[in-house]
Design a protein around this motif. Structure first.
Motif, short mmCIF file in Angstrom:
data_model
loop_
_atom_site.label_atom_id
_atom_site.label_comp_id
_atom_site.label_asym_id
_atom_site.label_seq_id
_atom_site.Cartn_x
_atom_site.Cartn_y
_atom_site.Cartn_z
N VAL A 90 0.85 -1.20 0.00
CA VAL A 90 0.00 0.00 0.00
C VAL A 90 0.88 1.24 0.00
O VAL A 90 0.63 2.21 -0.72
N THR A 91 1.97 1.21 0.78
CA THR A 91 2.90 2.34 0.83
C THR A 91 3.51 2.57 -0.54
O THR A 91 3.63 3.71 -1.01
N GLU A 92 3.90 1.47 -1.20
CA GLU A 92 4.49 1.57 -2.54
C GLU A 92 3.47 2.15 -3.52
O GLU A 92 3.80 3.02 -4.34
N LEU A 93 2.23 1.67 -3.45
CA LEU A 93 1.18 2.21 -4.33
C LEU A 93 0.95 3.70 -4.06
O LEU A 93 0.77 4.48 -4.99
N MET A 94 0.97 4.09 -2.81
CA MET A 94 0.79 5.49 -2.46
C MET A 94 1.93 6.34 -3.01
O MET A 94 1.70 7.44 -3.52
N LYS A 95 3.17 5.82 -2.93
CA LYS A 95 4.32 6.55 -3.47
C LYS A 95 4.17 6.71 -4.98
O LYS A 95 4.43 7.79 -5.54
N GLN A 96 3.74 5.65 -5.68
CA GLN A 96 3.54 5.71 -7.13
C GLN A 96 2.44 6.72 -7.47
O GLN A 96 2.57 7.52 -8.40
N ASN A 97 1.35 6.65 -6.71
CA ASN A 97 0.25 7.60 -6.95
C ASN A 97 0.71 9.04 -6.71
O ASN A 97 0.35 9.95 -7.45
N PHE A 98 1.50 9.25 -5.69
CA PHE A 98 2.01 10.58 -5.39
C PHE A 98 2.94 11.07 -6.52
O PHE A 98 2.86 12.22 -6.94
N ALA A 99 3.80 10.17 -7.02
CA ALA A 99 4.71 10.52 -8.13
C ALA A 99 3.90 10.88 -9.37
O ALA A 99 4.20 11.86 -10.06
N ARG A 100 2.85 10.11 -9.65
CA ARG A 100 1.99 10.41 -10.80
C ARG A 100 1.28 11.76 -10.62
O ARG A 100 1.14 12.53 -11.56
N ALA A 101 0.86 12.01 -9.39
CA ALA A 101 0.19 13.28 -9.12
C ALA A 101 1.15 14.45 -9.34
O ALA A 101 0.77 15.49 -9.89
N LEU A 102 2.40 14.28 -8.92
CA LEU A 102 3.40 15.33 -9.16
C LEU A 102 3.63 15.54 -10.66
O LEU A 102 3.77 16.67 -11.13
N GLU A 103 3.68 14.43 -11.41
CA GLU A 103 3.85 14.54 -12.87
C GLU A 103 2.67 15.30 -13.49
O GLU A 103 2.86 16.18 -14.33
N ARG A 104 1.47 14.93 -13.06
CA ARG A 104 0.27 15.61 -13.58
C ARG A 104 0.30 17.09 -13.23
O ARG A 104 -0.06 17.93 -14.03
N ASP A 105 0.74 17.38 -12.01
CA ASP A 105 0.82 18.77 -11.59
C ASP A 105 1.78 19.55 -12.49
O ASP A 105 1.49 20.67 -12.90
#
Length: 117
Positions: A14-29
């Motif tokens: 779950v932590t890994e998925l959250m890190k990936q989601n956060f990285a994707r969110a930063l890319e989108r930003d």
């Protein structure tokens, strides 16, 4: 202990998925920032284009006004010249007609031999 290891492994996933989601969110930003910058540039370019088209339209209107004024001045000058020519033609004194003497000679018919006319 097996349950604790499994819970820890799931927590790590779950932590890994959250890190990936956060990285994707930063890319989108970052992409959204790029799009926002491009939109702002387009707005600025649109404003510049609008100003320049207004200036060109103003110049065109001025040019058309000048031509209308020139044509009106030419028309007025033509009318004035026509009126002047007409006034001169009607107002100038004409010389009186010259006295012409016309002499008409009528030949006398020859006398007829019979004496009758």
């Amino acid at each position: 202990m097996a349950g604790l290891a499994r819970c820890q492994r799931e927590a790590e996933e779950v932590t890994e998925l959250m890190k990936q989601n956060f990285a994707r969110a930063l890319e989108r930003d970052g992409r959204l920032q790029d799009l926002d910058n491009r939109a702002q540039e387009l707005r600025t370019m649109g404003e510049v284009f609008t100003r320049s088209t207004r200036a060109v339209a103003r110049q065109e209107r001025r040019g058309h006004r000048r031509w209308r004024l020139v044509l009106a001045a030419i028309g007025l000058a033509a009318v004035l010249l026509l009126l002047l020519a007409l006034g001169l033609a009607l107002g100038l004194p004409r010389p009186p007609p010259a006295n012409v003497i016309v002499i008409v000679t009528v030949p006398v018919p020859p006398a007829s031999p019979t004496g009758r006319d």
